[in-house]
Motif scaffolding. Structure first.
Motif, PDB file in Angstrom:
ATOM      1  N   GLY A  95       0.252  15.640 -21.623  1.00 12.47           N
ATOM      2  CA  GLY A  95       0.908  15.681 -20.321  1.00 12.47           C
ATOM      3  C   GLY A  95      -0.040  15.590 -19.149  1.00 12.47           C
ATOM      4  N   MET A 149       0.664   3.103 -19.956  1.00  9.82           N
ATOM      5  CA  MET A 149       0.964   3.476 -18.568  1.00  9.82           C
ATOM      6  C   MET A 149      -0.326   3.642 -17.763  1.00  9.82           C
ATOM      7  N   GLU A 150      -1.347   4.224 -18.412  1.00 11.50           N
ATOM      8  CA  GLU A 150      -2.611   4.458 -17.715  1.00 11.50           C
ATOM      9  C   GLU A 150      -3.264   3.141 -17.320  1.00 11.50           C
ATOM     10  N   CYS A 182      -6.640  -2.296  -4.346  1.00 15.94           N
ATOM     11  CA  CYS A 182      -7.891  -2.235  -3.587  1.00 15.94           C
ATOM     12  C   CYS A 182      -8.376  -3.642  -3.252  1.00 15.94           C
ATOM     13  N   TYR A 204       4.450  13.241 -14.493  1.00 12.39           N
ATOM     14  CA  TYR A 204       3.600  13.516 -15.642  1.00 12.39           C
ATOM     15  C   TYR A 204       2.687  14.728 -15.509  1.00 12.39           C
ATOM     16  N   PHE A 261      -7.717  12.357  -7.793  1.00  8.87           N
ATOM     17  CA  PHE A 261      -7.303  10.957  -7.827  1.00  8.87           C
ATOM     18  C   PHE A 261      -6.373  10.659  -6.650  1.00  8.87           C
ATOM     19  N   PHE A 262      -5.507  11.600  -6.418  1.00 15.44           N
ATOM     20  CA  PHE A 262      -4.546  11.473  -5.325  1.00 15.44           C
ATOM     21  C   PHE A 262      -5.265  11.395  -3.975  1.00 15.44           C
ATOM     22  N   LEU A 284      -4.167  -0.004  -9.206  1.00 14.62           N
ATOM     23  CA  LEU A 284      -5.166   0.494  -8.265  1.00 14.62           C
ATOM     24  C   LEU A 284      -6.195  -0.590  -7.943  1.00 14.62           C
ATOM     25  N   PHE A 309       1.911   6.765  -7.070  1.00 17.29           N
ATOM     26  CA  PHE A 309       1.074   7.854  -7.552  1.00 17.29           C
ATOM     27  C   PHE A 309       1.703   9.210  -7.276  1.00 17.29           C
ATOM     28  N   PHE A 310       2.444   9.252  -6.233  1.00 18.09           N
ATOM     29  CA  PHE A 310       3.130  10.498  -5.936  1.00 18.09           C
ATOM     30  C   PHE A 310       4.143  10.810  -7.038  1.00 18.09           C
ATOM     31  N   PHE A 341       1.117   4.177  -2.815  1.00 18.84           N
ATOM     32  CA  PHE A 341       1.037   5.602  -2.496  1.00 18.84           C
ATOM     33  C   PHE A 341       2.157   6.375  -3.186  1.00 18.84           C
ATOM     34  N   ILE A 393      -6.963   8.063  -3.502  1.00 17.35           N
ATOM     35  CA  ILE A 393      -5.991   7.042  -3.098  1.00 17.35           C
ATOM     36  C   ILE A 393      -5.717   7.151  -1.590  1.00 17.35           C
ATOM     37  N   ILE A 409      -1.575   1.648 -14.360  1.00 12.45           N
ATOM     38  CA  ILE A 409      -1.909   2.296 -13.088  1.00 12.45           C
ATOM     39  C   ILE A 409      -3.301   1.876 -12.629  1.00 12.45           C
ATOM     40  N   ILE A 410      -4.223   1.761 -13.584  1.00 12.98           N
ATOM     41  CA  ILE A 410      -5.567   1.295 -13.208  1.00 12.98           C
ATOM     42  C   ILE A 410      -5.485  -0.122 -12.650  1.00 12.98           C
ATOM     43  N   SER A 417       0.829  -1.206   0.000  1.00 12.37           N
ATOM     44  CA  SER A 417       0.000   0.000   0.000  1.00 12.37           C
ATOM     45  C   SER A 417       0.861   1.253   0.000  1.00 12.37           C
ATOM     46  N   PHE A 464      -6.481   4.385   1.233  1.00  8.86           N
ATOM     47  CA  PHE A 464      -5.397   3.888   2.080  1.00  8.86           C
ATOM     48  C   PHE A 464      -5.709   4.107   3.560  1.00  8.86           C
ATOM     49  N   ALA A 476       4.270   9.378 -10.002  1.00  9.74           N
ATOM     50  CA  ALA A 476       3.588   9.522 -11.284  1.00  9.74           C
ATOM     51  C   ALA A 476       3.109  10.945 -11.451  1.00  9.74           C
ATOM     52  N   ASP A 477       2.606  11.480 -10.385  1.00 11.07           N
ATOM     53  CA  ASP A 477       2.130  12.860 -10.423  1.00 11.07           C
ATOM     54  C   ASP A 477       3.278  13.801 -10.748  1.00 11.07           C
ATOM     55  N   PHE A 498      -5.472  11.130 -15.904  1.00 12.62           N
ATOM     56  CA  PHE A 498      -6.366  11.071 -14.739  1.00 12.62           C
ATOM     57  C   PHE A 498      -5.574  10.932 -13.437  1.00 12.62           C
ATOM     58  N   TYR A 499      -4.461  10.241 -13.530  1.00  9.42           N
ATOM     59  CA  TYR A 499      -3.723   9.970 -12.290  1.00  9.42           C
ATOM     60  C   TYR A 499      -2.846  11.149 -11.862  1.00  9.42           C
ATOM     61  N   THR A 500      -2.872  12.222 -12.673  1.00  8.23           N
ATOM     62  CA  THR A 500      -2.147  13.412 -12.231  1.00  8.23           C
ATOM     63  C   THR A 500      -3.088  14.393 -11.531  1.00  8.23           C
TER      64      THR A 500
END
Lengths: 264, 614
Positions: B461, A146-147, A158, A25, B470-471, A154, A18-19, A15, B474, A150-151, A11, B478, A21-22, B464-466
């Motif tokens: 660029g 990549m999307e 879950c 991208y 979404f964050f 996720l 996604f951090f 976390f 998550i 990630i799905i 988990s 969690f 990834a953010d 959805f995950y940006t």
């Protein structure tokens, strides 16, 4: 306890994925005039009409305007690559096919055109012989975007967490719970590893759009180290003004003008 | 004591046995279970040594006409009326190879430096199973020599292998039919394997299943297995063909069951009872034929065609070309079929190597069912072509003694101009035979056309995950998992850890007791107030220190908390217990101020213990 710890780590890893990834991208092109989807579709249709009329230069310009307006799609890059191919610009054709493969990797037309374009390279890339496991892994990585990865991460995460709690509250036998959770965790780590590799290989990847020479130093008058064919995929190591230090697939490194390649 | 007694008994027994052994006379005898046997049957020879055990089987020198094989030993130990005797027997199987009288000479055996001889054994071998009538007593005619002269019929006359070739002069590579014949008469043979015929300088074709039939030769009926094959001499000169070898098992009748008297006669010694009690054994047999000398002649140089490649025999050759009407660049398939009698392996259909204005692909040749098939693709490069040149196949016919040539073609074709097109790619199918697999596919190649639909547009660029949402989702998921997990852990600990559960319960129950005590303080109910105070104090300490109510005494609590609290707090704890005693023994001295002080002390102590004792 070990099981609990592994679930916790999974988990936590999710976390951080996604951090990162953010972080990786979220940064899109700045200072661009956004266009609506309707405008982009209109431009796409107009470019297609130009292509059918064999006005490939006009088609390229139309597709470029959509990209410049900050819109992208797999079909757009595919058509863009086709237009460049018809114009004889093999390097940019391959660059756009590579971009399309990020979005629609399972498209058979795209893969065919991509392979055909690669075969037209003056110096076709001859990848080293790979083991079947490597080929299997590459196939897996290439199969998903990549999307999608990630799905999958996720959903699996879950599901893993839900089943973990279920096993605790319903007091499943340790062996049953361990088997089910291990399988899910293995799947999760598989996607995680594949995602990591894909992310890493996309970082700093570029395609040579104009056949050229890589120099020993970032100067026009420097000694040529090796040559690069249009369409060859390279890795960017460092940028220095108008020059970039690149690495060829065979591991050779040299300096190339930034105008000679396009980023993926 | 018991072990010593057992050991003594064993030792005495061993000494007595050894004594008995050494006391026993040593005798060495040789006997057969039957002295008169039929060809195709076997007898058993038994060599017995009485009075000795540790001995090796004696060696028997070969006897012409008999095949003697060692079967194994047998040991006999007997104690009769306290008399201990031992004997060791060595069994041999005797298979007669021909008819006659045979003597197994006297055998000797050395035991402890002394030589013991046996009597000679005479065996009479008769021709037919029905001839076994009388028996010859053992030991008779010991000095008559190894065998008698009148032995005429042998096992080799009953089962043998023959190699037949139609002629002894052949040409190089000429197919020569050969027969390998297995003759069997009056004996039983089983597990017949395929014969082997290998010789340097001679190729042997695969030997098929044999034909089987009966034939009477010189008044003897034989069952014959005929293996037909073909040999191809590959070297010029004198070559020796054979011997052919064949392995099989000879089924022989062995000695019969008990009751069959070696002296002959009696109601049970007729064929019916013999066959009823007889048993059979298989003895491996390797048969060899005689050899044959072949004179291999070289192929004549006179009249040898230019395209001759070494085919010898009689052949049929066919060749076709299709389609006959094509465009420039389209493939034409040439099919050739070569069959006939001859060394097909050495024969090769005449493939095209280079044809003017044709692109010639490598031929695909396959051998099947005694024929060779060739397929080859030719692609015309000009629309001016009208025919494909003919082909010729030459071979040497040994029956005629000269070379023969079969010509096929030329093959007329019509070639049209290729329709205008760009770059072409010629793809030749990998699978060649049988069927249409070799037909080449000629394809143009280009990129696939553009797509009409753009699919989903994405802002470059941004995915959805940006998105921060979404964050957040998550994080919520969690957090939810973490919350439920911690809840479970806590509940689980309360259920399974009684110490933890009591410690957790202690302040809650104490708070309840303090509330009640405060109420009683308000109404000045001294007795009940102190009951509640001490009950709360006792309950709290019991839960906190995991003690039963009876264990909550001043001494126990002091001992438990010594070192964990300072002296002041320990004194206060003692004070609470002393108050308990005071109220019990001098209740009249209690006033409201003391009650309030007691309450405050208890509240303070519980609060401090909660903070200090975890």
């Amino acid at each position: 306890m070990i099981r609990n710890a592994s679930i916790f780590l999974c988990s936590a890893a999710g976390f951080f994925i996604f951090f990162f990834a953010d972080a990786a991208y979220a940064a899109g092109p700045a200072n661009i005039q956004r266009m609506t989807d309707e405008q982009a579709i209109a431009g796409f249709v107009a470019a297609g009409a130009a292509y059918k009329a064999e006005d490939f230069a006009s088609a390229v310009a139309q597709y470029q305007s959509i990209v410049d307006a900050g819109k992208e799609s797999g079909a757009l890059y595919y058509n863009f690559g086709n237009s460049y191919f018809k114009l004889g610009d093999l390097g940019r054709a391959i660059l756009n096919y590579e971009k399309a493969r990020r979005l629609i990797p399972r498209d058979s037309d795209l893969n065919y055109n991509y392979r055909y374009a690669l075969a037209q390279m003056k110096e076709p890339a001859t990848p080293p012989a790979e083991s079947w496991t490597r080929r299997l892994l590459n196939g897996f990585i290439q199969f998903y975007t990549m999307e999608e990865m990630i799905i999958m991460l996720l959903v699996l995460g879950c599901f893993l967490g839900f089943l973990h709690l279920l096993s605790l509250y319903l007091k499943w036998p340790a062996r049953t719970a361990g088997a089910v959770l291990s399988v899910l965790a293995a799947g999760w780590f598989l996607f995680f590893g594949a995602w990591g590799i894909k992310w890493y290989t996309c970082q700093g990847a570029a395609v040579v759009v104009e056949a050229g020479e890589a120099k020993f130093e970032p100067r026009e008058d420097a000694t040529t180290h090796f040559t690069l064919a249009a369409g060859m995929r390279i890795k960017l190591l460092k940028l220095e003004e108008d020059w970039a230090k690149i690495e060829r697939p065979d591991g050779k490194m040299g300096w190339l003008p930034v105008r000679s390649f396009g980023l993926l | 004591m018991r072990c010593q007694r057992i050991f003594s008994i064993i030792l005495c027994g061993a000494v007595l046995c050894a004594k008995a052994v050494f006391a026993q006379d040593i005798r060495f005898t040789a006997e057969v279970d039957q002295t008169k046997i039929a060809l195709g049957s076997s007898a058993q020879l038994t060599l017995t040594v009485e009075g000795a055990q540790d001995i090796q089987p004696p060696a028997i020198s070969p006897v012409d006409g008999l095949d003697i094989r060692y079967l194994g030993p047998a040991t006999r130990v007997s104690i009769v009326n306290g008399q201990y005797s031992t004997s060791k027997s060595f069994m041999y199987s005797i298979l007669p190879l021909k008819v006659g009288r045979f003597t197994i000479p006297s055998l000797t055996i050395d035991i402890t430096g002394k030589t013991y001889p046996s009597e000679p054994v005479i065996i009479e071998v008769v021709d037919a199973p029905g001839a076994v009538a009388g028996q010859i007593p053992q030991g008779q005619s010991a000095g008559e020599g190894a065998q008698e002269e009148e032995a005429t019929v042998s096992l080799q006359d009953r089962v043998f292998l023959a190699l037949k070739v139609p002629k002894d002069k052949v040409y190089l590579n000429e197919p020569l039919p050969v027969k390998i014949l297995l003759f069997i008469s009056s004996v039983q043979v089983a597990d017949v394997r395929f014969p082997e015929l290998s010789q340097a300088g001679i190729d042997v074709a695969k030997i098929p299943q044999p034909q089987q039939y009966d034939q009477v030769i010189n008044g003897v009926r034989y069952h014959i297995a005929e293996f037909d094959t073909t040999v191809y001499p590959t070297r010029v000169g004198e070559l020796t063909l054979g011997p052919a070898k064949l392995e099989c098992n000879l089924v022989v009748r062995t000695s019969s069951a008990p009751g069959r008297s070696p002296l002959g006669g009696g109601v049970f010694n007729d064929d019916f009872f013999n066959s009823f009690f007889d048993r059979y054994e298989k003895r491996p047999l390797t048969l060899q034929s005689k050899t044959t000398t072949l004179t291999v002649l070289p192929l004549p140089e006179e009249g040898k065609p230019a395209g001759f490649t070494g085919a010898v025999g009689q052949f049929h050759f066919e060749a076709t070309a299709s389609p006959s009407e094509v465009n420039v660049g389209d493939p034409i398939t040439i099919k050739m079929n070569l069959a006939g009698k001859g060394n097909i392996k050495a024969a090769t259909p005449p493939a095209y190597i280079r044809v003017e204005q044709f692109k010639v692909y490598d031929p695909q040749i396959k051998e099947e069912d005694g024929s060779k098939k060739l397929e080859q693709v030719l692609i015309p490069e000009s629309d001016q072509l009208t025919q494909i040149p003919g082909v010729q196949f030459s071979y040497f016919d040994p029956s005629l003694g000269r070379y023969q040539t079969i010509s096929k073609g030329p093959f007329p074709i019509t070639v049209h101009k290729s329709p205008a097109g760009g770059q072409t790619l010629k793809v030749v199918a990998g699978e060649s035979l049988p069927g249409q697999a070799l037909r080449p596919e000629v394809l143009g190649q280009d990129i696939v056309f553009i797509k009409g639909s753009p699919g989903d547009f994405y802002p470059i660029g941004q995915r959805f995950y940006t998105s921060p949402l979404f964050f957040v989702v998550i994080l919520i998921l969690f957090g939810l998992w973490l919350f439920l997990f911690v809840m479970y852990q806590r509940t689980h600990k309360i259920e399974t850890d009684i110490v933890y559960a009591r410690r957790l319960r202690a302040p809650r129950e104490a708070r309840r007791g303090l509330n009640e005590a405060r109420h009683l303080l308000g109404v000045k109910n001294t007795q009940k107030f102190y009951d509640i105070v001490f009950k709360t104090w006792q309950g709290y300490l019991g839960n906190k220190l995991h003690l039963s109510p009876g264990e909550v005494t001043r001494e126990t609590v002091q001992a438990k908390l010594a070192g964990r609290l300072d002296e002041r707090r320990l004194a206060e704890i003692r004070k609470v217990f002393e108050e308990s005693d005071a109220v019990r023994y001098a209740p009249s001295e209690i006033n409201t101020e003391m009650m309030r002080e007691s309450y405050s002390r208890l509240e303070r102590l519980i609060d401090e213990l909660e903070r200090l004792i975890k």
